[in-house]
Scaffold this motif. Structure first.
Motif, PDB file in Angstrom:
ATOM      1  N   ARG A  43       1.097  -1.444   0.002  1.00  0.00           N
ATOM      2  CA  ARG A  43       0.194   0.377  -0.297  1.00  0.00           C
ATOM      3  C   ARG A  43       1.171   1.185   0.445  1.00  0.00           C
ATOM      4  O   ARG A  43       1.808   1.092   0.112  1.00  0.00           O
ATOM      5  N   PRO A  44       0.362   2.280  -0.659  1.00  0.00           N
ATOM      6  CA  PRO A  44      -0.430   2.256  -0.666  1.00  0.00           C
ATOM      7  C   PRO A  44      -1.228   2.058  -2.675  1.00  0.00           C
ATOM      8  O   PRO A  44      -0.263   1.940  -3.731  1.00  0.00           O
ATOM      9  N   LEU A  45      -2.058   1.733  -2.826  1.00  0.00           N
ATOM     10  CA  LEU A  45      -2.912   1.558  -4.581  1.00  0.00           C
ATOM     11  C   LEU A  45      -2.366   3.083  -5.418  1.00  0.00           C
ATOM     12  O   LEU A  45      -2.919   3.554  -4.758  1.00  0.00           O
ATOM     13  N   LEU A  46      -1.868   2.137  -6.623  1.00  0.00           N
ATOM     14  CA  LEU A  46      -2.550   3.861  -7.319  1.00  0.00           C
ATOM     15  C   LEU A  46      -2.684   3.723  -8.515  1.00  0.00           C
ATOM     16  O   LEU A  46      -3.522   3.127  -8.946  1.00  0.00           O
ATOM     17  N   PRO A  47      -4.099   4.561  -8.479  1.00  0.00           N
ATOM     18  CA  PRO A  47      -4.995   4.803  -8.930  1.00  0.00           C
ATOM     19  C   PRO A  47      -5.139   5.139 -10.520  1.00  0.00           C
ATOM     20  O   PRO A  47      -4.007   6.284 -10.900  1.00  0.00           O
ATOM     21  N   PHE A  48      -5.015   4.122 -11.606  1.00  0.00           N
ATOM     22  CA  PHE A  48      -5.024   3.930 -12.751  1.00  0.00           C
ATOM     23  C   PHE A  48      -6.520   4.828 -13.885  1.00  0.00           C
ATOM     24  O   PHE A  48      -7.583   4.535 -12.912  1.00  0.00           O
ATOM     25  N   THR A  49      -6.069   5.139 -15.118  1.00  0.00           N
ATOM     26  CA  THR A  49      -7.418   6.295 -15.477  1.00  0.00           C
ATOM     27  C   THR A  49      -7.204   5.970 -17.222  1.00  0.00           C
ATOM     28  O   THR A  49      -7.281   5.362 -17.371  1.00  0.00           O
ATOM     29  N   ASP A  50      -8.524   5.948 -17.276  1.00  0.00           N
ATOM     30  CA  ASP A  50      -8.981   6.382 -18.807  1.00  0.00           C
ATOM     31  C   ASP A  50      -9.428   7.083 -19.816  1.00  0.00           C
ATOM     32  O   ASP A  50     -10.044   7.466 -20.840  1.00  0.00           O
ATOM     33  N   GLU A  51      -9.014   8.746 -19.033  1.00  0.00           N
ATOM     34  CA  GLU A  51      -9.923   9.867 -19.252  1.00  0.00           C
ATOM     35  C   GLU A  51      -8.221  10.036 -20.258  1.00  0.00           C
ATOM     36  O   GLU A  51      -8.387  11.211 -20.247  1.00  0.00           O
ATOM     37  N   ILE A  52      -7.094   9.856 -20.295  1.00  0.00           N
ATOM     38  CA  ILE A  52      -6.369  10.026 -21.310  1.00  0.00           C
ATOM     39  C   ILE A  52      -6.436   9.080 -22.699  1.00  0.00           C
ATOM     40  O   ILE A  52      -6.045   8.504 -22.527  1.00  0.00           O
ATOM     41  N   GLU A  53      -6.721   9.482 -23.351  1.00  0.00           N
ATOM     42  CA  GLU A  53      -6.577   9.389 -24.693  1.00  0.00           C
ATOM     43  C   GLU A  53      -5.426   8.419 -25.408  1.00  0.00           C
ATOM     44  O   GLU A  53      -5.504   7.162 -26.071  1.00  0.00           O
ATOM     45  N   THR A  54      -3.848   8.899 -25.178  1.00  0.00           N
ATOM     46  CA  THR A  54      -3.114   8.534 -25.500  1.00  0.00           C
ATOM     47  C   THR A  54      -2.580   7.578 -24.134  1.00  0.00           C
ATOM     48  O   THR A  54      -3.050   6.978 -23.575  1.00  0.00           O
ATOM     49  N   HIS A  55      -1.921   6.358 -24.713  1.00  0.00           N
ATOM     50  CA  HIS A  55      -0.929   4.344 -23.716  1.00  0.00           C
ATOM     51  C   HIS A  55       0.362   5.413 -23.596  1.00  0.00           C
ATOM     52  O   HIS A  55       1.247   5.531 -24.220  1.00  0.00           O
ATOM     53  N   ASN A  56       0.356   6.573 -22.421  1.00  0.00           N
ATOM     54  CA  ASN A  56       1.067   7.346 -22.139  1.00  0.00           C
ATOM     55  C   ASN A  56       2.086   6.176 -20.938  1.00  0.00           C
ATOM     56  O   ASN A  56       3.729   6.184 -20.133  1.00  0.00           O
ATOM     57  N   THR A  57       1.503   5.258 -20.504  1.00  0.00           N
ATOM     58  CA  THR A  57       2.254   4.320 -19.497  1.00  0.00           C
ATOM     59  C   THR A  57       3.099   3.106 -19.801  1.00  0.00           C
ATOM     60  O   THR A  57       2.562   1.972 -20.784  1.00  0.00           O
ATOM     61  N   TYR A  58       4.413   2.422 -19.347  1.00  0.00           N
ATOM     62  CA  TYR A  58       4.730   1.472 -19.498  1.00  0.00           C
ATOM     63  C   TYR A  58       5.364   0.812 -18.595  1.00  0.00           C
ATOM     64  O   TYR A  58       5.158   1.230 -17.327  1.00  0.00           O
ATOM     65  N   ILE A  59       5.761  -0.557 -18.694  1.00  0.00           N
ATOM     66  CA  ILE A  59       5.929  -0.987 -17.232  1.00  0.00           C
ATOM     67  C   ILE A  59       6.574  -2.034 -17.367  1.00  0.00           C
ATOM     68  O   ILE A  59       7.353  -2.588 -18.764  1.00  0.00           O
ATOM     69  N   LYS A  60       7.577  -1.870 -16.959  1.00  0.00           N
ATOM     70  CA  LYS A  60       9.239  -4.038 -16.737  1.00  0.00           C
ATOM     71  C   LYS A  60       8.809  -4.623 -15.191  1.00  0.00           C
ATOM     72  O   LYS A  60       8.867  -3.802 -13.906  1.00  0.00           O
ATOM     73  N   ARG A  61       9.477  -5.438 -15.661  1.00  0.00           N
ATOM     74  CA  ARG A  61       9.882  -6.273 -14.333  1.00  0.00           C
ATOM     75  C   ARG A  61      11.498  -6.197 -14.155  1.00  0.00           C
ATOM     76  O   ARG A  61      12.254  -6.461 -15.248  1.00  0.00           O
ATOM     77  N   VAL A  62      11.686  -5.723 -12.653  1.00  0.00           N
ATOM     78  CA  VAL A  62      13.004  -5.393 -12.398  1.00  0.00           C
ATOM     79  C   VAL A  62      13.621  -5.618 -11.993  1.00  0.00           C
ATOM     80  O   VAL A  62      15.181  -6.158 -12.128  1.00  0.00           O
ATOM     81  N   PHE A  63      13.075  -7.556 -11.900  1.00  0.00           N
ATOM     82  CA  PHE A  63      13.925  -8.523 -10.937  1.00  0.00           C
ATOM     83  C   PHE A  63      15.053  -9.649 -12.260  1.00  0.00           C
ATOM     84  O   PHE A  63      15.322 -10.490 -11.658  1.00  0.00           O
ATOM     85  N   ILE A  64      14.412  -9.184 -13.923  1.00  0.00           N
ATOM     86  CA  ILE A  64      14.505  -9.761 -14.611  1.00  0.00           C
ATOM     87  C   ILE A  64      15.835  -9.117 -15.487  1.00  0.00           C
ATOM     88  O   ILE A  64      15.390  -8.019 -15.793  1.00  0.00           O
ATOM     89  N   ASN A  65      16.986  -9.897 -16.685  1.00  0.00           N
ATOM     90  CA  ASN A  65      17.843  -8.915 -16.084  1.00  0.00           C
ATOM     91  C   ASN A  65      17.865  -8.670 -17.857  1.00  0.00           C
ATOM     92  O   ASN A  65      17.961  -9.788 -18.479  1.00  0.00           O
TER      93      ASN A  65
END
Length: 326
Positions: free
Chosen positions: A267-289
């Motif tokens: 915690r805390p939780l991170l709120p996501f939104t559908d109000e942004i038209e473009t896809h600006n968010t990216y994710i990565k798994r940090v423990f995989i080289n």
């Protein structure tokens, strides 16, 4: 009874001291703060501000190798057998030279804000785990010189009583959590080289409300022409003084096909939104080289209930100074 308890407490303290490993700089012998310690199986943990972490074969019996990385240092691979109490890391001078120091700008500017997207709906939130880093892209809309002064991270609090979760004045679940923040240059639409090798961390509690403002004005972060990414990564829970606690970062569930390790949600939780038209968010798994960044959108092989409802973006905001032309 009291005497026996004191002896037991002393033994626990001594054992903890002997199980602790410290990571230091080869030249300065200063601690390498918040280094990433990967186990080579997609799991891992982080060193604290003193460069210390706890690893024992009793706690992690199936781990035989550690892979250690930190901003500005050469990666390191070690066997867990007879693990030294002190690990030395070498600074990577070539990477440090890539950071360009920009002189102080002494001219008039206008304060600008990109507002964050706030939401207190639990069902629209990302559950942070230490295995994932989330990066948000900010384009550069014009040629004006711009300095980032603060980042506005949306957070969602949870009510102690689930039945009262929709009440603004309901008592919130307590937490004290440490996050790490990075700034990346835009490299062909993905997070590239870091903009600063300084460790930037912040601690957030339920008292911060639905938004945490992180002041970064001292780091002289100027927005590149092609835009930049700001990322957030949970490091774990802390004590009341902000010291990272050595709690286990995943749960082990025994099943018919063996033990399955599930990352702990923080915690805390991170709120996501559908109000942004473009896809600006990216994710990565940090423990995989060598793991690559992935755009957070349908069709990219990501299993997430958020994407099923078009909640594609973590709506981070920023404050920045837009300098007037000379």
């Amino acid at each position: 009874m009291k005497y026996a308890f004191c002896n037991l407490l002393l033994l626990i303290i001594i054992h903890s001291g002997y199980s602790q490993t410290k990571i230091i700089d080869e030249d300065t012998h200063y601690p390498v703060s918040y280094a990433t310690v990967s186990f080579g199986n997609g799991q891992g943990l982080f060193a604290d501000d003193d460069g210390s972490f706890i690893f024992t074969k009793k706690r992690y019996p199936d781990i035989d190798s550690l892979f250690i990385s930190a901003l500005g240092y050469k990666d390191l691979a070690l066997a867990t057998a007879n693990l030294s109490k002190t690990i030395i890391m070498q600074a990577e001078a070539d990477k440090l030279d890539e950071v360009v120091v920009i002189a102080k700008v002494d001219r008039k500017f206008k304060k600008e804000t990109i507002k964050p997207y706030l939401d207190d709906d639990y069902y629209k939130c990302w559950l942070p785990t230490i295995e994932s880093e989330i990066a948000v892209f900010f384009p550069n809309e014009n040629e004006k010189l711009k300095k980032i002064t603060s980042v506005l991270f949306p957070i969602t609090l949870e009510s102690k009583d689930w039945k009262k979760r929709k009440r603004a004045n309901a008592d919130k679940r307590k937490f004290s959590t440490l996050f790490k923040v990075k700034f990346y240059k835009n490299e062909n639409g993905l997070p590239g080289n870091v903009m600063t090798y300084t460790n930037i961390v912040f601690r957030v509690t339920e008292k911060n409300g639905d938004e945490f403002e992180l002041d970064v004005s001292e780091h002289d972060l100027f927005i590149p022409d092609t835009g930049f990414f700001v990322s957030i990564q949970v490091l774990g829970y802390t004590d009341q003084n902000g010291k990272l606690l050595p709690n286990k970062k995943y749960k082990e569930i025994k099943g018919k096909n063996g033990t399955v390790k599930i990352p702990t949600n923080f915690r805390p939780l991170l709120p996501f939104t559908d109000e942004i038209e473009t896809h600006n968010t990216y994710i990565k798994r940090v423990f995989i080289n060598g793991n690559n960044w992935v755009q957070f959108k349908n069709g990219n092989g990501i299993e997430s209930s958020l994407l099923k409802t078009n909640l594609n973006n973590y709506g981070v905001g920023i404050n920045y100074n837009a300098y007037k032309d000379e």
